[in-house]
Design an enzyme around this catalytic site. Sequence first.
Site, mmCIF file in Angstrom:
data_model
loop_
_atom_site.group_PDB
_atom_site.id
_atom_site.type_symbol
_atom_site.label_atom_id
_atom_site.label_comp_id
_atom_site.label_asym_id
_atom_site.label_seq_id
_atom_site.Cartn_x
_atom_site.Cartn_y
_atom_site.Cartn_z
ATOM 1 N N CYS A 106 61.355 81.015 43.004
ATOM 2 C CA CYS A 106 59.890 81.036 42.896
ATOM 3 C C CYS A 106 59.460 82.461 42.594
ATOM 4 C CB CYS A 106 59.254 80.559 44.204
ATOM 5 S SG CYS A 106 57.444 80.538 44.139
ATOM 6 N N GLY A 156 59.771 76.467 44.719
ATOM 7 C CA GLY A 156 58.903 76.724 43.571
ATOM 8 C C GLY A 156 57.448 76.359 43.761
ATOM 9 N N LEU A 212 47.105 77.582 52.843
ATOM 10 C CA LEU A 212 46.129 78.634 53.107
ATOM 11 C C LEU A 212 46.744 79.743 53.983
ATOM 12 C CD1 LEU A 212 43.120 79.315 52.519
ATOM 13 C CD2 LEU A 212 42.572 78.268 54.709
ATOM 14 N N ASN A 293 59.351 78.019 60.250
ATOM 15 C CA ASN A 293 60.812 77.962 60.362
ATOM 16 C C ASN A 293 61.375 79.337 60.069
ATOM 17 O OD1 ASN A 293 60.975 75.073 60.786
ATOM 18 N ND2 ASN A 293 60.288 74.910 58.663
ATOM 19 N N CYS A 334 61.025 73.319 55.678
ATOM 20 C CA CYS A 334 60.103 73.997 54.758
ATOM 21 C C CYS A 334 60.393 75.482 54.701
ATOM 22 C CB CYS A 334 58.668 73.876 55.248
ATOM 23 S SG CYS A 334 57.969 72.260 55.130
HETATM 24 N N1 SAH Z 1 54.925 76.696 46.460
HETATM 25 C C1 SAH Z 1 54.209 75.657 47.086
HETATM 26 C C2 SAH Z 1 55.055 74.471 47.466
HETATM 27 C C3 SAH Z 1 56.399 74.741 48.065
HETATM 28 S S1 SAH Z 1 56.414 75.441 49.673
HETATM 29 C C4 SAH Z 1 53.442 76.202 48.268
HETATM 30 O O1 SAH Z 1 53.737 77.312 48.694
HETATM 31 O O2 SAH Z 1 52.537 75.504 48.739
HETATM 32 C C5 SAH Z 1 55.893 74.092 50.686
HETATM 33 C C6 SAH Z 1 55.261 74.511 52.008
HETATM 34 O O3 SAH Z 1 56.240 75.146 52.858
HETATM 35 C C7 SAH Z 1 54.133 75.502 51.840
HETATM 36 O O4 SAH Z 1 53.017 75.151 52.613
HETATM 37 C C8 SAH Z 1 54.766 76.772 52.335
HETATM 38 O O5 SAH Z 1 53.824 77.691 52.752
HETATM 39 C C9 SAH Z 1 55.634 76.263 53.446
HETATM 40 N N2 SAH Z 1 56.602 77.245 53.927
HETATM 41 C C10 SAH Z 1 57.122 78.309 53.266
HETATM 42 N N3 SAH Z 1 57.959 79.012 54.060
HETATM 43 C C11 SAH Z 1 57.968 78.384 55.253
HETATM 44 C C12 SAH Z 1 58.646 78.615 56.482
HETATM 45 N N4 SAH Z 1 59.475 79.619 56.623
HETATM 46 N N5 SAH Z 1 58.422 77.736 57.488
HETATM 47 C C13 SAH Z 1 57.590 76.688 57.341
HETATM 48 N N6 SAH Z 1 56.934 76.411 56.199
HETATM 49 C C14 SAH Z 1 57.113 77.252 55.174
HETATM 50 FE FE1 SF4 Z 2 56.881 80.128 46.328
HETATM 51 FE FE2 SF4 Z 2 55.646 78.358 47.959
HETATM 52 FE FE3 SF4 Z 2 57.712 79.878 48.836
HETATM 53 FE FE4 SF4 Z 2 55.361 81.035 48.327
HETATM 54 S S1 SF4 Z 2 55.784 79.469 49.890
HETATM 55 S S2 SF4 Z 2 57.378 81.816 47.710
HETATM 56 S S3 SF4 Z 2 54.678 79.845 46.559
HETATM 57 S S4 SF4 Z 2 57.787 78.303 47.258
#
Ligand code: SAH
Ligand code: SF4
Length: 342
Positions: A106, A156, A212, A293, A334
């Site tokens: 990403c 992504g 958000l 996470n 996630c």
């Molecule tokens: N790029 C998009 C979709 C993929 S990420 C986005 O960011 O919305 C999907 C979700 O996982 C998003 O809400 C993102 O913020 C969340 N996410 C990213 N890192 C995370 C983590 N370490 N723990 C929990 N959720 C996380």
């Molecule tokens: Fe990309 Fe979504 Fe991860 Fe942010 S949270 S780096 S936009 S995959």
Amino acid sequence: MRLNMNLDQFDNLFKKEPSFRLKQAKKALFQNLIESWQEASVFPLNLRKELEDKCPINISAKDFISKDKDTIKSLITLKDGLKIETVLMRHKDGRNTVCVSSQAGCPLGCSFCATGKMGFKRNLDSWEIVEQIIHFSRLLKKKGGKVTSIVFMGMGEPFLNYDNVISAVKILNDKDGFNLGARHFSISTVGIIEGIKNLAKESMQINLAVSLHAPEDGLRSRIMQVNRKYPIKSVLNTVEEYIKETKRRVMIEYLMIRDVNDSDEMAEKLASLTKKTLSANNNLFFINLITYNPTGIFQPSGTERIKKFREILEKNGISVTQRFRFGEDIDAACGQLAGKQI
Ligand code: SAH
Ligand code: SF4
């Protein structure tokens, strides 16, 4: 060695065939879930051979299963050798959700996300997105189940690959093929405004989720660089427009990171911010609190903190849900997808 799935020529190849052949091929691929064209016995041998050569459907994947067996993470090798991750979550009530990747890596580099840290390789094409669903459908067929919903929450940012994401949804939505209703798809975005606007114009009723994670620009820019280009106000105003146009309910995602964005003050700010911008249209939004996470830098908020945060939002009349954590032990939760082998 068998070639990895490559369906670039799929539609083209059937142009010279009578139209019922394409229907038969979609049925074989998406409903019977064949793993080799040799199994498509409705086709003459020469067509099967041509399909094997030009449209291989072998999926090269390595599966990792969580201890509780509810989560399977698969590392798929694409046609050019690049590896991506995709996750299946099996719910107790029989539903099966696939968390698909839309890009390899990403480019947005959010500080809390493992995918962001690995950098960006390339966009996936629509068939590479579809391939992830076919993989789990084949696997579930053997267990008597099927994929019931698809979320674009893997690797992504889907709206930086808008056209291929929407084509993939169309392929999977096609009545002659996989036939999954548009309402069973959700796209999560950091708030790419052009993408939200375009989605509002699509005739399909796909669900929208917006990450958000902070109620003020200073903090959001610190944890999500993309906020400098798409600040909170412009994102939420676009979501408001989207709700007005579509009358569809939007999920606002909020990560609970200890001592970063989880104080009472932040909860109050989040409540007043979302109510002010999004409540004009019958409260067609809800906040999804996500347990962070661990990916190296931050710590997750404690259970008590999340409870208090939730209470403040609810006291302000906001609907709140909490995201169940799947597959943490295999780095499938996630934000943990980084294409590395365990
Ligand atoms: N790029 C998009 C979709 C993929 S990420 C986005 O960011 O919305 C999907 C979700 O996982 C998003 O809400 C993102 O913020 C969340 N996410 C990213 N890192 C995370 C983590 N370490 N723990 C929990 N959720 C996380
Ligand atoms: Fe990309 Fe979504 Fe991860 Fe942010 S949270 S780096 S936009 S995959």
